[in-house]
Design an enzyme around this catalytic site. Structure first.
Site, PDB file in Angstrom:
ATOM      1  N   ASP A 218     -43.429   7.144  48.237  1.00 45.28           N
ATOM      2  CA  ASP A 218     -41.991   6.872  48.080  1.00 45.28           C
ATOM      3  C   ASP A 218     -41.396   6.862  49.486  1.00 45.28           C
ATOM      4  OD1 ASP A 218     -39.370   6.663  47.163  1.00 45.28           O
ATOM      5  OD2 ASP A 218     -39.221   8.757  46.504  1.00 45.28           O
ATOM      6  N   CYS A 258     -42.381   4.060  43.581  1.00 46.36           N
ATOM      7  CA  CYS A 258     -41.265   3.939  42.623  1.00 46.36           C
ATOM      8  C   CYS A 258     -40.324   2.804  42.993  1.00 46.36           C
ATOM      9  CB  CYS A 258     -40.515   5.261  42.532  1.00 46.36           C
ATOM     10  SG  CYS A 258     -39.912   5.861  44.106  1.00 46.36           S
ATOM     11  N   ARG A 286     -40.117   1.103  33.497  1.00 45.11           N
ATOM     12  CA  ARG A 286     -38.876   1.891  33.450  1.00 45.11           C
ATOM     13  C   ARG A 286     -38.067   1.489  32.211  1.00 45.11           C
ATOM     14  NH1 ARG A 286     -36.719   3.974  37.999  1.00 45.11           N
ATOM     15  NH2 ARG A 286     -35.249   4.881  36.519  1.00 45.11           N
TER      16      ARG A 286
HETATM   17  N1  NVA Z   1     -36.683   9.390  46.571  1.00 41.05           N
HETATM   18  C1  NVA Z   1     -35.928   8.171  46.441  1.00 41.05           C
HETATM   19  C2  NVA Z   1     -36.214   7.527  45.142  1.00 41.05           C
HETATM   20  C3  NVA Z   1     -35.506   6.217  44.910  1.00 41.05           C
HETATM   21  C4  NVA Z   1     -35.787   5.638  43.570  1.00 41.05           C
HETATM   22  C5  NVA Z   1     -34.450   8.450  46.597  1.00 41.05           C
HETATM   23  O1  NVA Z   1     -33.973   9.456  46.048  1.00 41.05           O
HETATM   24  O2  NVA Z   1     -33.769   7.696  47.276  1.00 41.05           O
HETATM   25  N1   CP Z   2     -37.054   3.477  41.318  1.00 40.21           N
HETATM   26  C1   CP Z   2     -35.715   3.464  41.164  1.00 40.21           C
HETATM   27  O1   CP Z   2     -35.133   4.373  40.579  1.00 40.21           O
HETATM   28  O2   CP Z   2     -35.099   2.392  41.699  1.00 40.21           O
HETATM   29  P1   CP Z   2     -33.526   2.206  41.884  1.00 40.21           P
HETATM   30  O3   CP Z   2     -33.092   3.209  42.931  1.00 40.21           O
HETATM   31  O4   CP Z   2     -33.322   0.802  42.332  1.00 40.21           O
HETATM   32  O5   CP Z   2     -32.852   2.498  40.581  1.00 40.21           O
END
Ligand code: NVA
Ligand code: CP
Length: 300
Positions: A218, A258, A286
């Site tokens: 991530d 993700c 999702r």
């Molecule tokens: N760890 C990331 C996930 C985004 C889907 C965030 O919180 O920005």
């Molecule tokens: N993976 C995810 O939650 O993507 P978004 O931040 O675009 O919703």
């Protein structure tokens, strides 16, 4: 109080598998429940989103409902009025609340005071819908009795949700991260209590990915922490998911992210677009898993 989904551990192990089962049936078109027929769902987003927003709004429509997209500009969560009052008011209008916000306490606060289900679409602490969809994706792609999952990078909300899943179902979870970027201590402690899972936190990326079935990463700096991007890049550079790192994993390993990805940082183009990558299947799932979670919470 209605059942809510603030984190994966709000479910029992059997309920997690029941949600996967409903998800598979809906995805195949074997069932098409409409628990939101004639109802609306409030989607509160105080952070940006592509996947979560679109998949929830589409999913709500597919379950027969109508979705309302609400940003912090309108409601100023917890500032214009208390979370308690927001929860009680929304419960009079809509059948379900989806919320993406910074502080996890906003979500648990809403869930405590609402009389309708509340679903967490990401907080700084956890991202439960993501990891439920990811595990479902793994089940679709790889058959194993038990999976070796290597999460590489920041000990963030997604890493914490993997730990939450490991506290419920048997997983061999390795988190490769720096000493300065560990996952949440309380969530880690709870996962360690599940003797059916094995948890390793390591500063050595090769140890993390050894024979792994899944390599997961991530962004190194999550939403709300982008000012720390360079600092995190220095700490986490050696955990980049690239072709050299994949060599130590299982030959049929899955690569997961993700999304959104910062290509060239935590993952290279070559790996993200390569044969092991299932990142767009994850994104698709999702939709299916969130529909299944909503069906479960709405009692159908
Ligand atoms: N760890 C990331 C996930 C985004 C889907 C965030 O919180 O920005
Ligand atoms: N993976 C995810 O939650 O993507 P978004 O931040 O675009 O919703």
């Amino acid at each position: 109080m209605a059942r809510s989904f603030t984190e994966i551990t709000d479910l029992t192990r059997n309920e997690v598998f029941a949600v996967f089962d409903v998800c598979a049936k809906m995805k195949k078109g074997e069932i098409a429940p409409k628990p939101l027929a004639g109802k609306s769902a409030a989607c509160i987003f105080t952070k940006e989103s592509l996947r979560t927003r679109v998949s929830f709004e589409v999913g709500i429509r597919e379950l027969g409902g109508n979705s309302l997209y609400i940003t912090d500009k309108e409601i100023k969560l917890g500032k214009r009025e208390s979370i308690h009052d927001v929860a009680r008011v929304l419960s009079r209008y809509v059948g379900l609340i989806i919320i993406r916000t910074l502080a996890h306490g906003n979500v648990t606060g809403l869930a405590r005071h609402a009389t309708i289900p509340v679903v967490n679409g990401l907080t700084d602490l956890v991202h439960p819908c993501q990891v439920m969809g990811d595990y479902f994706t793994i089940l679709e792609h790889l058959k194993r009795d038990r999976y070796k999952i290597a999460f590489l990078g920041d000990g963030n909300n997604v890493a914490n949700s993997w730990l939450n899943l490991a506290s419920l179902i048997p997983i061999d979870l390795r988190i490769g991260t720096s000493k300065q970027t560990p996952p949440d201590e309380a969530i880690l402690g709870r996962a360690m209590e599940n003797s059916d899972s094995s948890i390793l936190i390591t500063g050595d990326p090769k140890e993390a990915v050894k024979d792994a079935d899944v390599i997961y990463t991530d962004v190194w700096a999550s939403m709300g922490q982008k000012d720390k991007a360079e600092e995190k890049a220095k700490l986490l550079g050696k955990f980049q998911v690239n072709t050299a790192l994949l060599a130590g994993a299982s030959s049929d390993c899955l690569v997961m992210h993700c999304l959104p990805a910062e290509r060239g940082r935590e993952i290279t183009d070559e790996v993200m677009d390569g044969p092991h990558s299932v990142v767009f299947d994850e994104a698709e799932n999702r939709l299916h898993i969130q529909k299944a979670i909503m069906v479960f919470l709405l009692g159908q």
